[in-house]
Structure formats: C-alpha cells, structure tokens
Enzyme design. Structure first.
Site, PDB file in Angstrom:
ATOM      1  N   HIS A  58       0.853  -1.184   0.000  1.00 13.96           N
ATOM      2  CA  HIS A  58       0.000   0.000   0.000  1.00 13.96           C
ATOM      3  C   HIS A  58       0.893   1.239   0.000  1.00 13.96           C
ATOM      4  O   HIS A  58       0.662   2.191  -0.723  1.00 13.96           O
ATOM      5  CB  HIS A  58      -0.931  -0.025   1.211  1.00 13.96           C
ATOM      6  CG  HIS A  58      -1.862   1.144   1.279  1.00 13.96           C
ATOM      7  ND1 HIS A  58      -2.912   1.226   2.149  1.00 13.96           N
ATOM      8  CD2 HIS A  58      -1.900   2.305   0.586  1.00 13.96           C
ATOM      9  CE1 HIS A  58      -3.565   2.366   1.983  1.00 13.96           C
ATOM     10  NE2 HIS A  58      -2.967   3.035   1.052  1.00 13.96           N
ATOM     11  N   GLU A 105       0.752   8.265  -3.700  1.00 16.11           N
ATOM     12  CA  GLU A 105       1.618   7.897  -2.586  1.00 16.11           C
ATOM     13  C   GLU A 105       2.893   8.752  -2.565  1.00 16.11           C
ATOM     14  O   GLU A 105       3.387   9.111  -1.505  1.00 16.11           O
ATOM     15  CB  GLU A 105       1.973   6.400  -2.649  1.00 16.11           C
ATOM     16  CG  GLU A 105       0.789   5.479  -2.342  1.00 16.11           C
ATOM     17  CD  GLU A 105       0.355   5.530  -0.869  1.00 16.11           C
ATOM     18  OE1 GLU A 105       1.224   5.510   0.018  1.00 16.11           O
ATOM     19  OE2 GLU A 105      -0.861   5.596  -0.612  1.00 16.11           O
ATOM     20  N   HIS A 109       3.241  10.841   0.738  1.00 16.85           N
ATOM     21  CA  HIS A 109       4.228  10.292   1.680  1.00 16.85           C
ATOM     22  C   HIS A 109       5.674  10.381   1.180  1.00 16.85           C
ATOM     23  O   HIS A 109       6.582  10.636   1.959  1.00 16.85           O
ATOM     24  CB  HIS A 109       3.902   8.829   1.984  1.00 16.85           C
ATOM     25  CG  HIS A 109       2.528   8.625   2.542  1.00 16.85           C
ATOM     26  ND1 HIS A 109       2.176   9.021   3.823  1.00 16.85           N
ATOM     27  CD2 HIS A 109       1.402   8.097   2.002  1.00 16.85           C
ATOM     28  CE1 HIS A 109       0.900   8.726   4.040  1.00 16.85           C
ATOM     29  NE2 HIS A 109       0.399   8.170   2.960  1.00 16.85           N
TER      30      HIS A 109
END
Ligand SMILES: *[C@@H]1O[C@H](CO)[C@@H](O)[C@H](O)[C@H]1NC(C)=O
Ligand SMILES: *[C@@H]1O[C@H](CO)[C@@H](O)[C@H](O)[C@H]1NC(C)=O
Ligand SMILES: *[C@@H]1O[C@H](CO)[C@@H](O)[C@H](O)[C@H]1NC(C)=O
Length: 244
Positions: A58, A105, A109
């Site tokens: 993920h 992502e 992040h």
C-alpha cells in the site's frame, strides 16, 4: 546555590541538544504497509475485482508529514527500471494500468520521506519500498506458518504470533469491521515498521492522535480512518478472505 543553578543549566542544555539530533519536522520511523487485495476490493471499491492472491504494497509512510512538497511531481520515467516490479508488488488495485496510485503515494508520503538523504529521489523512495517489501516477504512468511486465506476464522493472536516470532517485532494489524453487530472482522492491512536506518522496529499498535500546531492530523491514522481500516480487535474472530 549558584553553582547548582549553573549545573542545572548545563544539564538542560545537554538534554536539549540530545533531543534535537534531527530537525523538528524530520521523520524517525517508516511504516511499510501491506494490504490484502480481496479485503481492499470488497470494502469500498466494488468496481475492483482482485485477481491477486498475495499481499501487495500500500505504501511506505514516514511517521511525520503529509504532502511535503507539492511542486515535486511524480515522473514515472525516473523509475522506469522499477516498473515491472511496481506493477506486480505495488499494483493499483482499482485501475491496474494507471500510475495514479504511485503518484498519490509519492505526493502524500514520498515527498516527506525524501527529507532524508537516503530517500531523496523518486528512484530511491520507490526502490527502497520495493526492497523492504521483498526483504520482509510477508506473504511467504504467513504461508510458511500456515496462515492462509480460509473460510475458517483465525484468532488475531495466531497471526500476530507468527509475525512476532519470525521478525521479532510487533506489527500493526488492521481489520475492516463489516458492520456494527458483526461477530467477525476482516483482515485488511499489515504494517511493519522500520527505523530511519531501515532496521526493523516495533509498530505502535495504536497511534496516538496527535495534532500539529495547525490542528491538522499529523499521523498516518488519518489515512487509516479514511480508508475504513482500524486496529483489529484482540477478541474477535478474524476472517482472512480467499479470492472471491
Ligand atoms: C490482473 O488483471 C489485470 C487486468 O486484467 C492484469 O493487468 C494483471 O496482470 C492481472 N494480475 C495478475 C497477477 O494476474
Ligand atoms: C521541492 O521539490 C522541488 C522539485 O524537486 C525542489 O526543487 C525543491 O527544492 C523542493 N523544496 C523543498 C522545500 O524541499
Ligand atoms: C521526467 O524524468 C525524465 C528522466 O529524468 C526527464 O527527462 C523528463 O524531463 C521528466 N519529465 C518531467 C515532466 O519533468
């Protein structure tokens, strides 16, 4: 008296320098998050039909920061050589041919992880995430110790026990609760944590709800909440769903 005050001052100075080893907004921990495709697809994405029966990535999330640099655009040609592995290990389960999940992502992040020299490029960030994913090899370890998708329920302690025994660290295991009155929970996400030098570290089972000075959520729990996962209940049977 005066001397004692001076000593205390020295002590205070020593302590504060000891605690300010990294810049205040620097992350200190990374969370490697795996999800189980059947659970993910069954939750809130009825359009996705998983044909994958292994744990996929993920994300790789630093413990501090969200969306750290909006001008640092995702560019898949910088990870060209990683793409075959990305498609297999970090697939976008909703839209397999799209790079949208990686872009998301990276912005959310990756741009924060990139504050560390060890991860300060897209190639380093995605390459390290894949490297850790293969090193941990969670899917094989679960299979090896007979934790496989099944119509029979598991106890959470069985799954947790296998992971703790093998890696010698505590994972964070998340489930989906199908309804308020359901007497089982569905295994959804497993997090394995790392220090900034990429050595294994215990995950905190329950993130404390921290807010930044601006009052924003400053912890990956915000992500978990949004996606419907929460830390699995210790006493409730766990369903590890096979491919439907
Ligand atoms: C799953 O299906 C997608 C879309 O049909 C395909 O691109 C992908 O290669 C398949 N993955 C596996 C592991 O079979
Ligand atoms: C944000 O990313 C851009 C593009 O890579 C870079 O030039 C800039 O220095 C970054 N800003 C910060 C604050 O890191
Ligand atoms: C993406 O990266 C490639 C390779 O480094 C570079 O040639 C290209 O200009 C970049 N594209 C954009 C839109 O920045």
């Amino acid at each position: 008296m005066r001397l004692r005050c001076l000593l205390l001052l020295c002590l205070a100075a020593a302590l504060s320098s000891a605690f300010v080893v990294s810049p205040p907004h620097m992350w200190t921990k990374l969370i490697l998050t795996h999800h189980w495709p059947s659970t993910f697809c069954g939750m809130e994405h009825p359009a996705c039909h998983p044909n994958i029966s292994y744990w996929t990535l993920h994300g790789l999330w630093p413990d501090k920061g969200i969306d750290c640099n909006s001008s640092w655009h995702f560019n898949s040609s910088q990870i060209e050589d990683l793409l075959p592995d990305m498609k297999k290990s970090w697939p976008d389960l909703i839209n397999p041919s799209s790079a949208g999940f990686w872009k998301y992502e990276w912005h959310k992040h990756g741009t924060c992880a990139a504050k560390a020299a060890s991860l300060n490029s897209q190639h380093k960030y995605f390459g390290k995430a894949l490297e850790l994913y293969h090193k941990v090899d969670l899917d094989s370890i679960l299979k090896k110790f007979d934790i496989t998708p099944s119509e029979n329920y598991y106890k959470l302690s069985q799954i947790e026990g296998v992971i703790e025994n093998f890696y010698s660290v505590t994972p964070k295991i998340q489930c989906v609760h199908p309804s308020k009155n359901a007497d089982f929970q569905i295994l959804g996400q497993i997090e394995i944590c790392f220090n900034s030098d990429f050595t294994l570290l215990d995950c905190e089972k329950q993130f404390t709800m921290k807010t930044t000075s601006k009052g924003e959520w400053d912890s990956p729990i915000a992500v978990d909440k949004a996606s419907g996962f929460s830390v699995c209940d210790q006493d409730m049977p766990v369903y590890y769903p096979p491919l439907s």
